[in-house]
Write a protein that holds these residues in place. Structure first.
Motif, short mmCIF file in Angstrom:
data_model
loop_
_atom_site.label_atom_id
_atom_site.label_comp_id
_atom_site.label_asym_id
_atom_site.label_seq_id
_atom_site.Cartn_x
_atom_site.Cartn_y
_atom_site.Cartn_z
N ALA A 61 -9.98 0.53 15.91
CA ALA A 61 -8.59 0.60 16.61
C ALA A 61 -8.42 -0.44 17.60
N THR A 62 -8.72 -1.68 17.26
CA THR A 62 -8.80 -2.86 18.03
C THR A 62 -7.18 -3.22 17.91
N ILE A 63 -6.62 -4.15 18.69
CA ILE A 63 -5.12 -4.16 18.48
C ILE A 63 -5.17 -5.33 17.24
N GLN A 64 -6.23 -5.95 16.98
CA GLN A 64 -6.03 -6.69 15.94
C GLN A 64 -6.07 -6.43 14.83
N SER A 65 -6.75 -5.08 14.72
CA SER A 65 -7.04 -4.26 13.51
C SER A 65 -5.77 -3.35 13.10
N ILE A 66 -4.65 -3.05 14.08
CA ILE A 66 -3.57 -2.43 13.73
C ILE A 66 -2.92 -2.69 12.21
N SER A 67 -2.84 -4.21 12.06
CA SER A 67 -2.01 -4.50 10.96
C SER A 67 -2.85 -4.27 9.68
N SER A 68 -4.19 -3.96 9.74
CA SER A 68 -4.80 -3.74 8.63
C SER A 68 -4.86 -2.28 8.41
N ILE A 69 -4.60 -1.47 9.40
CA ILE A 69 -4.49 -0.09 8.87
C ILE A 69 -3.13 0.15 8.20
N THR A 70 -2.01 -0.59 8.63
CA THR A 70 -0.65 -0.50 7.90
C THR A 70 -0.73 -0.95 6.39
N GLU A 71 -1.60 -2.20 6.17
CA GLU A 71 -1.90 -2.54 4.90
C GLU A 71 -2.70 -1.71 3.97
N LEU A 72 -3.74 -1.18 4.49
CA LEU A 72 -4.53 -0.43 3.72
C LEU A 72 -4.13 0.86 3.38
N ILE A 73 -3.48 1.42 4.50
CA ILE A 73 -2.67 2.76 4.02
C ILE A 73 -1.48 2.49 2.94
N SER A 74 -0.87 1.39 3.01
CA SER A 74 0.35 1.03 2.05
C SER A 74 -0.34 0.84 0.38
N HIS A 75 -1.56 0.36 0.41
CA HIS A 75 -2.29 0.18 -0.76
C HIS A 75 -3.08 1.50 -1.33
#
Length: 381
Positions: free
Chosen positions: A159-173
């Motif tokens: 849950a680094t601030i840099q990885s927040i966008s990765s969470i959204t992208e992975l869930i959307s896929h």
């Protein structure tokens, strides 16, 4: 003794057959909390007994894989074959890890099916080297998801601030994610928002197949804050020792209830969306003055996961009491503790940042140490 065998021996007869319901079954059936086991090493078939004892999922991290790979000979044959086939050391490492996780997913697959996708998840972390690189984190997560190809796989993202966008992208896929290393409320809220945005961005008509958990760390927070409180000294500071982590967790649960309600969430539920479960991580008690089950029995409530390392697992199996406790420490009391810590000059967001850095450093050391161990082993072939 093999660590999983040690845990297994406390719940099974001499033939490895579960004889009666345990406190872990009651934890789930009476309070809606899912107990997960925080360890992995071969043979993964040992987990059948722990599932019979009430364990409902599995978590791992780079330090767990370091202990497994460097301490047990069960990896030698596969590793030799990988090296003789031309794999480099890091690729061989991931093949070892992927096999463990794939085999564990198969062990938990029936539980996953029986629970309608609520439990039975096995977590695999992306490389800790990518913790502050969202593009590489996302690529690594997609690669692991495709390679393992199991419906009960959690890709573990920091849950680094840099990885927040990765969470959204992975869930959307449609990739289920276990978001780990959460130490403060502001970061937790960002994680929830990332999950919800990912669901909203999905083009799937059925969101029930993607789920998530958010791992909020507990004992590390107390250890860190207690040290600061002791340095401050005085009755007010010392009275707060051993209370901060649970208080913050209670407020996290209140935030969970707030965010997963209302019209925005209800629109997603109509599409089959599941709430992102709160996962209590780091529940081994580090201070011997405190109860050895403090961070398990203080945080019992529905829609949560308690991920127990061996120490906490054995202690709770021996003398744990099942009761709804997450709301017993009412939010007003939790707020008073939380605010009291802050009034003494301890910044919660600052605590979160420092602990995040510490644990990431630990996981990177474990990852690098495992590769160094395998490098030396390969030279012996």
């Amino acid at each position: 003794m093999h660590p999983i065998s040690r845990a297994r021996s406390c719940v099974s007869d001499e033939n490895g057959i579960q004889m009666k319901k345990t406190v872990l079954h009651h934890l789930f059936e009476q309070q809606g909390q899912s107990p997960y086991f925080d360890n992995l090493c071969r043979p993964v078939s040992d987990f059948h007994s722990l599932i019979a004892a009430g364990i409902r999922g599995l978590t791992t991290n780079p330090s767990i894989f370091e202990r497994a790979i460097t301490s047990f000979n069960a990896y030698n044959t596969q590793f030799r074959e990988l090296i003789e086939s031309g794999n480099n050391i890091e690729d061989a490492y991931w093949e070892l890890v992927v096999k463990d996780i794939t085999d564990a997913c198969k062990v938990f697959e029936s539980l996953h099916h029986q629970s309608n996708g609520v439990d039975g998840y096995v977590s695999i972390p992306v490389s800790p080297r990518f913790s502050r690189d969202p593009n590489r984190t996302t690529e690594a997560a997609k690669w692991l998801y495709k390679k393992i190809n199991c419906p009960n796989l959690y890709i573990k993202i920091p849950a680094t601030i840099q990885s927040i966008s990765s969470i959204t992208e992975l869930i959307s896929h449609g990739i289920s994610v276990n978001v780990t290393l959460i130490f403060c409320l502001t970061r937790y809220e960002a994680v929830i928002d990332a999950y919800i945005k990912g669901l909203e961005a999905s083009t799937s008509t059925d969101l029930s197949r993607v789920t998530s958990a958010s791992a909020f760390y507990i004992s590390r927070v107390d250890s860190f804050i207690d040290e600061k409180l002791e340095k401050i000294g005085g009755p007010k500071a010392l009275a707060l020792c051993g209370k901060g982590a649970v208080a913050q967790a209670v407020l996290a649960y209140r935030l969970f209830q707030k965010k997963f309600s209302g019209s925005r969430w209800e629109a997603l539920e109509k599409r089959g969306a599941k709430k992102q479960k709160l996962m209590w991580a780091s529940v081994n008690v580090k201070n011997p003055v405190y109860s050895d089950i403090l961070y398990v029995d203080s945080l019992i409530g529905p829609n949560t996961i308690s991920t127990m390392p061996e120490q906490a697992f054995l202690a709770f199996m021996d003398h744990g009491i099942v009761a709804r406790t997450i709301n017993a420490n009412v939010s007003e009391e939790a707020e008073a503790i939380y605010n009291g810590v802050e009034k003494l000059g301890i910044d919660w967001d600052g605590v979160g940042s420092e602990l995040e850095n510490q644990v990431l450093e630990t996981f990177n050391k474990s990852f690098n140490s495992t590769l160094e161990f395998l490098e030396k082993k390969a030279k012996c072939f």
